[in-house]
Design an enzyme around this catalytic site. Structure first.
Site, mmCIF file in Angstrom:
data_model
loop_
_atom_site.group_PDB
_atom_site.id
_atom_site.type_symbol
_atom_site.label_atom_id
_atom_site.label_comp_id
_atom_site.label_asym_id
_atom_site.label_seq_id
_atom_site.Cartn_x
_atom_site.Cartn_y
_atom_site.Cartn_z
ATOM 1 N N GLY A 79 117.708 48.423 89.454
ATOM 2 C CA GLY A 79 119.027 48.452 90.082
ATOM 3 C C GLY A 79 119.236 47.304 91.043
ATOM 4 N N CYS A 80 118.224 47.013 91.833
ATOM 5 C CA CYS A 80 118.336 45.937 92.824
ATOM 6 C C CYS A 80 118.479 44.576 92.140
ATOM 7 C CB CYS A 80 117.130 45.958 93.760
ATOM 8 S SG CYS A 80 117.037 47.502 94.704
#
Length: 151
Positions: free
Chosen positions: A44-45
């Site tokens: 996600g990051c």
């Protein structure tokens, strides 16, 4: 007391990826996007960082600086920056002081276990140093485009 749009953004001085000290109050006159993310090199990051990277020229055209903030150290940030060719600085908030000031650090839960970590929040700070927009618990992938559209 929760931060709100119109509040003065909490000032900070913290090292970036390359050891330069970034102080919010010295950035007056520029709009600042301060996005908090849990960890370098996680799915996600990575999507979120690459979204800001892919829209970076458009943010620059709007006189807007971007800073990613996590509790990772400079070495981790350098690897992440190089691997994904990130054109903006990542801030090393290793003691979570910046995240705490922005109410973006606290108890989280995963698979029944509690731990302390960063919440995926973003703050847009206007050229006068006031909070212009707050995004809480954002979805990593579409978020950078949403921020760009809003400014």
């Amino acid at each position: 007391m929760a931060l709100q749009v119109g509040d003065r953004a909490p000032d900070f001085s913290v090292a970036d990826t390359h050891g330069n000290i970034v102080t919010l109050s010295s950035l007056k006159g520029k709009r600042v996007v301060l996005y908090f993310y849990p960890r370098d090199n996680t799915p996600g990051c990575t999507k979120e960082a690459c979204g800001f990277r892919d829209n970076y020229a458009q943010f620059q055209a709007k006189n807007t600086l971007i800073f990613g903030v996590s509790t990772d150290d400079a070495k981790s940030h350098q690897k992440f920056t190089e691997k994904f060719d990130l054109p903006f600085p990542l801030l090393c908030d290793v003691d979570a002081q910046v995240a705490t000031a922005y109410e973006s650090y606290g108890k989280k839960q995963m698979m029944g276990k509690e731990y302390m970590g960063i919440f995926r929040n973003t703050f847009v700070i206007d050229p006068e140093g006031k909070i212009e927009k707050i995004y809480l618990a954002v979805k990593a992938e579409p978020h950078p485009a949403q921020v760009l559209a809003d400014i």
